[in-house]
Motif scaffolding. Structure first.
Motif, mmCIF file in Angstrom:
data_model
loop_
_atom_site.group_PDB
_atom_site.id
_atom_site.type_symbol
_atom_site.label_atom_id
_atom_site.label_comp_id
_atom_site.label_asym_id
_atom_site.label_seq_id
_atom_site.Cartn_x
_atom_site.Cartn_y
_atom_site.Cartn_z
ATOM 1 N N MET A 1 0.883 -1.106 0.015
ATOM 2 C CA MET A 1 -0.003 -0.107 -0.064
ATOM 3 C C MET A 1 0.769 1.288 -0.012
ATOM 4 S SD MET A 1 -2.859 1.086 -0.069
ATOM 5 C CE MET A 1 -4.532 1.729 0.584
ATOM 6 N N ARG A 2 2.048 1.363 1.102
ATOM 7 C CA ARG A 2 2.799 2.388 0.733
ATOM 8 C C ARG A 2 3.354 2.629 -0.541
ATOM 9 N NH1 ARG A 2 5.170 5.355 5.205
ATOM 10 N NH2 ARG A 2 4.175 4.196 6.630
ATOM 11 N N PHE A 4 2.330 1.898 -3.555
ATOM 12 C CA PHE A 4 1.089 2.295 -3.955
ATOM 13 C C PHE A 4 0.813 4.050 -3.925
ATOM 14 C CE2 PHE A 4 -3.464 3.651 -4.913
ATOM 15 C CZ PHE A 4 -3.646 3.508 -6.032
ATOM 16 N N LEU A 5 0.663 4.451 -2.746
ATOM 17 C CA LEU A 5 0.726 5.810 -2.356
ATOM 18 C C LEU A 5 1.773 6.728 -2.653
ATOM 19 C CD1 LEU A 5 -0.991 5.526 1.079
ATOM 20 C CD2 LEU A 5 -2.162 5.894 -1.068
ATOM 21 N N HIS A 8 1.288 7.402 -6.405
ATOM 22 C CA HIS A 8 0.113 8.305 -6.707
ATOM 23 C C HIS A 8 0.022 9.280 -5.484
ATOM 24 C CE1 HIS A 8 -0.516 4.571 -8.667
ATOM 25 N NE2 HIS A 8 -1.168 5.218 -9.475
ATOM 26 N N PRO A 9 0.605 10.321 -5.530
ATOM 27 C CA PRO A 9 0.566 11.357 -4.650
ATOM 28 C C PRO A 9 -0.820 12.102 -4.460
ATOM 29 C CG PRO A 9 1.971 12.279 -6.572
ATOM 30 C CD PRO A 9 1.584 10.525 -6.709
ATOM 31 N N ARG A 10 -1.647 12.227 -5.227
ATOM 32 C CA ARG A 10 -2.918 12.770 -5.208
ATOM 33 C C ARG A 10 -3.582 11.964 -4.335
ATOM 34 N NH1 ARG A 10 -4.795 15.056 -10.943
ATOM 35 N NH2 ARG A 10 -6.242 16.475 -9.429
ATOM 36 N N ILE A 11 -3.558 10.474 -4.806
ATOM 37 C CA ILE A 11 -4.318 9.589 -3.710
ATOM 38 C C ILE A 11 -4.184 9.681 -2.498
ATOM 39 C CG2 ILE A 11 -5.044 7.146 -3.415
ATOM 40 C CD1 ILE A 11 -4.947 7.102 -6.738
ATOM 41 N N ALA A 12 -2.521 9.800 -2.185
ATOM 42 C CA ALA A 12 -2.122 9.804 -0.958
ATOM 43 C C ALA A 12 -2.351 11.096 -0.057
ATOM 44 C CB ALA A 12 -0.340 9.726 -1.066
ATOM 45 N N ALA A 15 -6.136 10.415 0.789
ATOM 46 C CA ALA A 15 -6.131 9.551 1.868
ATOM 47 C C ALA A 15 -5.900 10.088 3.183
ATOM 48 C CB ALA A 15 -5.093 8.511 1.596
ATOM 49 N N ALA A 153 3.882 12.430 -1.940
ATOM 50 C CA ALA A 153 3.145 11.864 -0.935
ATOM 51 C C ALA A 153 3.212 12.585 0.335
ATOM 52 C CB ALA A 153 3.787 10.461 -0.487
#
Length: 159
Positions: A1-2, A4-5, A8-12, A15, A153
């Motif tokens: 998961m880390r 992935f985040l 994908h900094p926008r998703i991080a 979140a 992130a």
């Protein structure tokens, strides 16, 4: 998961924002449920009045937490403007909660303590919370058009 985040900094960033919003909301929720149930148990006020009083107290807790923690990285647009919009959006959120409670009591005839808590404090709060998160991000604490979206992130940013 880390990983992935990290890719994908926008998703991080989203979140992290959801996590902070959820933490503030959890504290406000405890305040709301405690005060609502206290009003219901020690006064002769209506179920709706108790819900409104509890929610109003939670709104104050939520404003402070969201302005100064959840959305602190967003530029302020004026405390007066933010407060007014926050109150308006929470008014809509409260109407969602009270609407759920009213529907359960007046349409479905469910007026016991468990049913009223589920209707007002679970279903109503849940739907109101979804609305509030969208409204806060979009209208109350918006990013300025010239502010870039996060490109790193959140945990890798240097303060």
């Amino acid at each position: 998961m880390r990983e992935f985040l990290a890719r994908h900094p926008r998703i991080a960033a989203l979140a992290a924002e959801v996590g902070k919003f959820g933490s503030v909301g959890a504290i406000a929720y405890v305040v709301q449920v405690a005060i609502t149930n206290l009003v219901w148990s020690v006064t002769d006020l209506s179920l709706i009045a108790g819900q409104v009083i509890g929610t109003t107290c939670a709104i104050a807790v939520a404003f402070v937490g969201n302005r100064f923690w959840t959305f602190r990285d967003r530029p302020g647009t004026g405390l007066g403007r933010e407060t007014l919009l926050f109150l308006l959006m929470n008014g809509v959120g409260m109407l969602i909660q009270v609407g759920c409670l009213s529907f359960a009591v007046h349409v479905l005839g469910l007026d016991g303590p468990v049913a009223t808590n589920i209707a007002g404090n679970v279903v109503g709060v849940g739907l109101g919370t979804l609305f509030r998160f969208f409204a806060y991000r979009t209208w109350v604490f918006p990013r300025r058009a010239e502010d870039p979206e996060p490109t790193e992130a959140p945990e890798s940013r240097v303060p």
